[in-house]
Design a protein around this motif. Structure first.
Motif, PDB file in Angstrom:
ATOM      1  N   GLY A 182      -7.561   0.785  -7.880  1.00 39.47           N
ATOM      2  CA  GLY A 182      -8.688   1.442  -7.229  1.00 39.47           C
ATOM      3  C   GLY A 182      -9.113   2.706  -7.947  1.00 39.47           C
ATOM      4  O   GLY A 182     -10.305   2.965  -8.129  1.00 39.47           O
ATOM      5  N   ALA A 183      -8.144   3.486  -8.393  1.00 39.78           N
ATOM      6  CA  ALA A 183      -8.445   4.748  -9.070  1.00 39.78           C
ATOM      7  C   ALA A 183      -9.157   4.528 -10.397  1.00 39.78           C
ATOM      8  O   ALA A 183      -9.992   5.332 -10.797  1.00 39.78           O
ATOM      9  CB  ALA A 183      -7.165   5.544  -9.294  1.00 39.78           C
TER      10      ALA A 183
ATOM     11  N   GLY B 141     -11.017   1.846 -11.024  1.00 42.05           N
ATOM     12  CA  GLY B 141     -12.237   1.064 -10.804  1.00 42.05           C
ATOM     13  C   GLY B 141     -12.176  -0.362 -11.308  1.00 42.05           C
ATOM     14  O   GLY B 141     -13.188  -0.927 -11.716  1.00 42.05           O
TER      15      GLY B 141
ATOM     16  N   TYR C 218      -9.327   4.299  -4.808  1.00 48.17           N
ATOM     17  CA  TYR C 218     -10.758   4.402  -5.097  1.00 48.17           C
ATOM     18  C   TYR C 218     -11.413   5.570  -4.357  1.00 48.17           C
ATOM     19  O   TYR C 218     -12.201   6.317  -4.932  1.00 48.17           O
ATOM     20  CB  TYR C 218     -11.449   3.091  -4.726  1.00 48.17           C
ATOM     21  N   PHE C 219     -11.081   5.702  -3.065  1.00 48.43           N
ATOM     22  CA  PHE C 219     -11.764   6.688  -2.226  1.00 48.43           C
ATOM     23  C   PHE C 219     -10.979   7.971  -1.973  1.00 48.43           C
ATOM     24  O   PHE C 219     -11.572   9.004  -1.673  1.00 48.43           O
ATOM     25  CB  PHE C 219     -12.116   6.081  -0.859  1.00 48.43           C
ATOM     26  N   ALA C 220      -9.656   7.888  -2.041  1.00 45.34           N
ATOM     27  CA  ALA C 220      -8.869   9.039  -1.585  1.00 45.34           C
ATOM     28  C   ALA C 220      -7.653   9.302  -2.468  1.00 45.34           C
ATOM     29  O   ALA C 220      -6.574   9.615  -1.965  1.00 45.34           O
ATOM     30  CB  ALA C 220      -8.432   8.806  -0.143  1.00 45.34           C
TER      31      ALA C 220
ATOM     32  N   SER D 136       0.804  -1.215   0.000  1.00 45.42           N
ATOM     33  CA  SER D 136       0.000   0.000   0.000  1.00 45.42           C
ATOM     34  C   SER D 136       0.841   1.272   0.000  1.00 45.42           C
ATOM     35  O   SER D 136       0.551   2.198  -0.748  1.00 45.42           O
ATOM     36  CB  SER D 136      -0.969  -0.001   1.184  1.00 45.42           C
TER      37      SER D 136
ATOM     38  N   TYR E 254      -5.844  -0.238  -2.934  1.00 47.22           N
ATOM     39  CA  TYR E 254      -7.016  -0.137  -3.804  1.00 47.22           C
ATOM     40  C   TYR E 254      -8.000   0.887  -3.235  1.00 47.22           C
ATOM     41  O   TYR E 254      -8.495   1.753  -3.960  1.00 47.22           O
ATOM     42  CB  TYR E 254      -7.669  -1.511  -3.916  1.00 47.22           C
ATOM     43  N   ALA E 255      -8.264   0.790  -1.924  1.00 44.53           N
ATOM     44  CA  ALA E 255      -9.193   1.721  -1.274  1.00 44.53           C
ATOM     45  C   ALA E 255      -8.667   3.157  -1.339  1.00 44.53           C
ATOM     46  O   ALA E 255      -9.440   4.095  -1.564  1.00 44.53           O
ATOM     47  CB  ALA E 255      -9.440   1.315   0.179  1.00 44.53           C
ATOM     48  N   LEU E 256      -7.357   3.331  -1.160  1.00 43.05           N
ATOM     49  CA  LEU E 256      -6.773   4.672  -1.275  1.00 43.05           C
ATOM     50  C   LEU E 256      -6.998   5.231  -2.677  1.00 43.05           C
ATOM     51  O   LEU E 256      -7.357   6.397  -2.831  1.00 43.05           O
ATOM     52  CB  LEU E 256      -5.279   4.638  -0.956  1.00 43.05           C
TER      53      LEU E 256
ATOM     54  N   TYR F  31      -6.846  11.772  -4.165  1.00 45.71           N
ATOM     55  CA  TYR F  31      -6.316  13.120  -3.955  1.00 45.71           C
ATOM     56  C   TYR F  31      -5.328  13.169  -2.784  1.00 45.71           C
ATOM     57  O   TYR F  31      -4.421  13.999  -2.764  1.00 45.71           O
ATOM     58  CB  TYR F  31      -7.452  14.127  -3.743  1.00 45.71           C
TER      59      TYR F  31
END
Length: 191
Positions: A127-128, A130, A75-77, A31, A71-73, A79
């Motif tokens: 993640g970014a 999708g 997808y969700f964050a 990560s 992946y979550a970073l 920026y």
């Protein structure tokens, strides 16, 4: 610089809490952290060859969990991660990964998981962009598992006599493996 670090790692590999450190390093590396779990996995497999497979499993599971964090970073964050990508000089690698995901998807995760390319770049990019989560997990398990079981198996099998050779040629072996894997994927996809 690397000699003392390697010596420290070999000493730590025999510690009773080394599997926890390996799991934590595997999560972090997939990560955000720049040091691959192989630096701890190989000496652990050398110190306890009878437990090499369990160490490889720990590294695989930890790496996939860390991949899910990456992946979550993405997808969700994204920026929040973009300044780190630039500061770590991963910007071009990240852009390349995004392009590859759009074209190859699952196969990119599989190859990235096995290769010496920084896996964290691909987890964030997955993640970014999708990439579907289930194929991401399956490809991560296959790619990371193949890599870690190969490293642990070779070190356990070859023992101390293989270690200097492996350290000298690890980059070359990694890239040869990636090329063979890519050729196999192209053959399956277009053959």
């Amino acid at each position: 610089m690397f000699g003392p670090l390697y010596s420290w790692t070999v000493r730590w590999a025999g510690h009773r809490r080394a599997p926890w450190a390996l799991g934590g390093l595997s999560v972090a590396e997939s990560s955000v952290f720049p040091i691959p779990p192989d630096v701890l996995l190989a000496p652990m497999a050398l110190a306890r060859p009878n437990r090499a497979a369990s160490f490889a499993l720990i590294a695989t599971v930890g790496s996939v969990l860390g991949g899910l964090i990456g992946y979550a970073l993405g997808y969700f964050a994204l920026y929040l991660v973009e300044p780190w990508i630039e500061a770590a000089d991963y910007e071009q690698a990240y852009r390349t990964a995004v392009e590859w995901f759009r074209e190859w998807g699952f196969w990119v995760v599989l190859v990235a998981g096995f290769s010496p390319i920084p896996y964290k770049v691909f987890t964030v990019a997955a993640g970014a962009t999708g990439v579907a989560l289930l194929p991401f997990i399956i490809a991560s398990l296959l790619g990371r598992g193949a890599r870690f079981f190969l490293v642990a198996g070779l070190v356990a099998w070859g023992g101390a006599r293989l270690e200097p050779w492996l350290l000298r040629h690890v980059e070359r072996l990694g890239w040869i493996s990636v090329i063979v894997l890519l050729l196999g994927i192209l053959w399956v996809k277009y053959g």
